[in-house]
Design a protein around this motif. Structure first.
Motif, PDB file in Angstrom:
ATOM      1  N   ILE A 197      38.296  53.286  78.289  1.00 31.28           N
ATOM      2  CA  ILE A 197      37.160  52.717  79.014  1.00 31.28           C
ATOM      3  C   ILE A 197      35.950  53.647  78.985  1.00 31.28           C
ATOM      4  O   ILE A 197      34.826  53.225  78.714  1.00 31.28           O
ATOM      5  CB  ILE A 197      37.557  52.406  80.470  1.00 31.28           C
ATOM      6  CG1 ILE A 197      38.565  51.256  80.489  1.00 31.28           C
ATOM      7  CG2 ILE A 197      36.327  52.042  81.308  1.00 31.28           C
ATOM      8  CD1 ILE A 197      39.167  50.972  81.860  1.00 31.28           C
ATOM      9  N   SER A 246      32.259  52.888  77.423  1.00 31.82           N
ATOM     10  CA  SER A 246      31.179  52.773  78.390  1.00 31.82           C
ATOM     11  C   SER A 246      30.102  53.835  78.185  1.00 31.82           C
ATOM     12  O   SER A 246      28.903  53.532  78.132  1.00 31.82           O
ATOM     13  CB  SER A 246      31.741  52.872  79.813  1.00 31.82           C
ATOM     14  OG  SER A 246      30.741  52.583  80.767  1.00 31.82           O
ATOM     15  N   THR A 290      32.466  50.271  85.300  1.00 30.89           N
ATOM     16  CA  THR A 290      33.320  51.432  85.008  1.00 30.89           C
ATOM     17  C   THR A 290      33.738  52.156  86.272  1.00 30.89           C
ATOM     18  O   THR A 290      34.912  52.513  86.437  1.00 30.89           O
ATOM     19  CB  THR A 290      32.586  52.420  84.069  1.00 30.89           C
ATOM     20  OG1 THR A 290      32.228  51.735  82.859  1.00 30.89           O
ATOM     21  CG2 THR A 290      33.488  53.605  83.731  1.00 30.89           C
ATOM     22  N   TYR A 319      37.651  45.217  81.906  1.00 31.40           N
ATOM     23  CA  TYR A 319      36.527  45.940  81.318  1.00 31.40           C
ATOM     24  C   TYR A 319      36.043  45.235  80.047  1.00 31.40           C
ATOM     25  O   TYR A 319      34.833  45.093  79.839  1.00 31.40           O
ATOM     26  CB  TYR A 319      36.910  47.382  80.971  1.00 31.40           C
ATOM     27  CG  TYR A 319      35.779  48.120  80.293  1.00 31.40           C
ATOM     28  CD1 TYR A 319      34.765  48.704  81.049  1.00 31.40           C
ATOM     29  CD2 TYR A 319      35.689  48.178  78.902  1.00 31.40           C
ATOM     30  CE1 TYR A 319      33.694  49.330  80.434  1.00 31.40           C
ATOM     31  CE2 TYR A 319      34.626  48.807  78.284  1.00 31.40           C
ATOM     32  CZ  TYR A 319      33.638  49.380  79.047  1.00 31.40           C
ATOM     33  OH  TYR A 319      32.569  49.990  78.435  1.00 31.40           O
TER      34      TYR A 319
END
Length: 210
Positions: free
Chosen positions: A117, A121, A149, A166
């Motif tokens: 993630i 991000s 996030t 996500y």
């Protein structure tokens, strides 16, 4: 995300996307090193090293003739989009092959998910700042991804479908970017989602329970 800017680092001139990628790798490695055991920062470092090697050498696949004529081109060029996909796929297979040695337990899904993630991000937020984009695209990308996030990582210990959430959130953000859902990072996000879900699925099956 379309690359519009180039940056010079000593003798090298790199696209903003490559600069964002390198900065992202360093930041995520530091976060994993501080937040979790040394094991996971090392796993991440190995994965990134493999990705970079495959990404660079993929030029042999995409433009073999150019490499034969000028081997030094491997230092300055890469396989582009195909190289990115090859790198991500090879890294995914590498981690999958090592899954038993890594001994994924319930708590180990957390650093694995953090790595996936955060890499996506942070890269998206840096690349949107380094390139020339519309104000609306920049605001949507920065605000939505940062909030998404933070919320996911804050609740990750109790969230079984963090990676799925996500990815869905990022797909929505991508709709407001220039290339939409057809950009390379969206495809990479889907591949990484499949890797994370596959690891979690096998751990549940092997363990017999969640």
């Amino acid at each position: 995300m379309i690359n519009t800017e180039w940056y010079s680092i000593r003798a090298l001139t790199l696209p903003a996307t490559a600069v964002a990628l390198l900065i992202t790798f360093i930041i995520v490695w530091l976060i994993l090193r501080v937040q979790f055991s040394k094991k996971w920062s090392e796993v991440y470092a190995d994965a990134i090293f493999t990705f970079l090697i495959v990404w660079k050498l993929s030029l042999l696949v995409t433009d073999f003739k150019a490499v034969v004529n000028n081997p030094m081109s491997l230092l300055y060029f890469n396989g582009g989009t195909i190289g990115v996909y090859l790198g991500v796929i090879v890294v995914s297979l590498q981690i999958w092959r090592k899954r038993h040695n890594l001994q994924f337990e319930k708590q180990d899904i957390i650093p694995c998910s953090w790595a996936i993630i955060l890499t996506q991000s942070i890269y998206q937020m840096i690349v949107v700042l380094l390139n020339d984009n519309t104000t609306s695209s920049e605001i949507i990308t920065l605000v939505v991804l940062s909030v998404l996030t933070i919320i996911i990582l804050w609740k990750l210990a109790a969230m079984k479908q963090a990676l799925l959430l996500y990815t869905v959130g990022y797909l929505i953000v991508a709709l407001f970017q220039t290339l939409g859902i057809w950009q390379t990072t969206v495809g990479v996000s889907v591949v990484l989602l499949c890797l994370g879900l596959a690891i979690q699925y096998e751990r549940i099956n092997v363990g017999g329970k969640e």
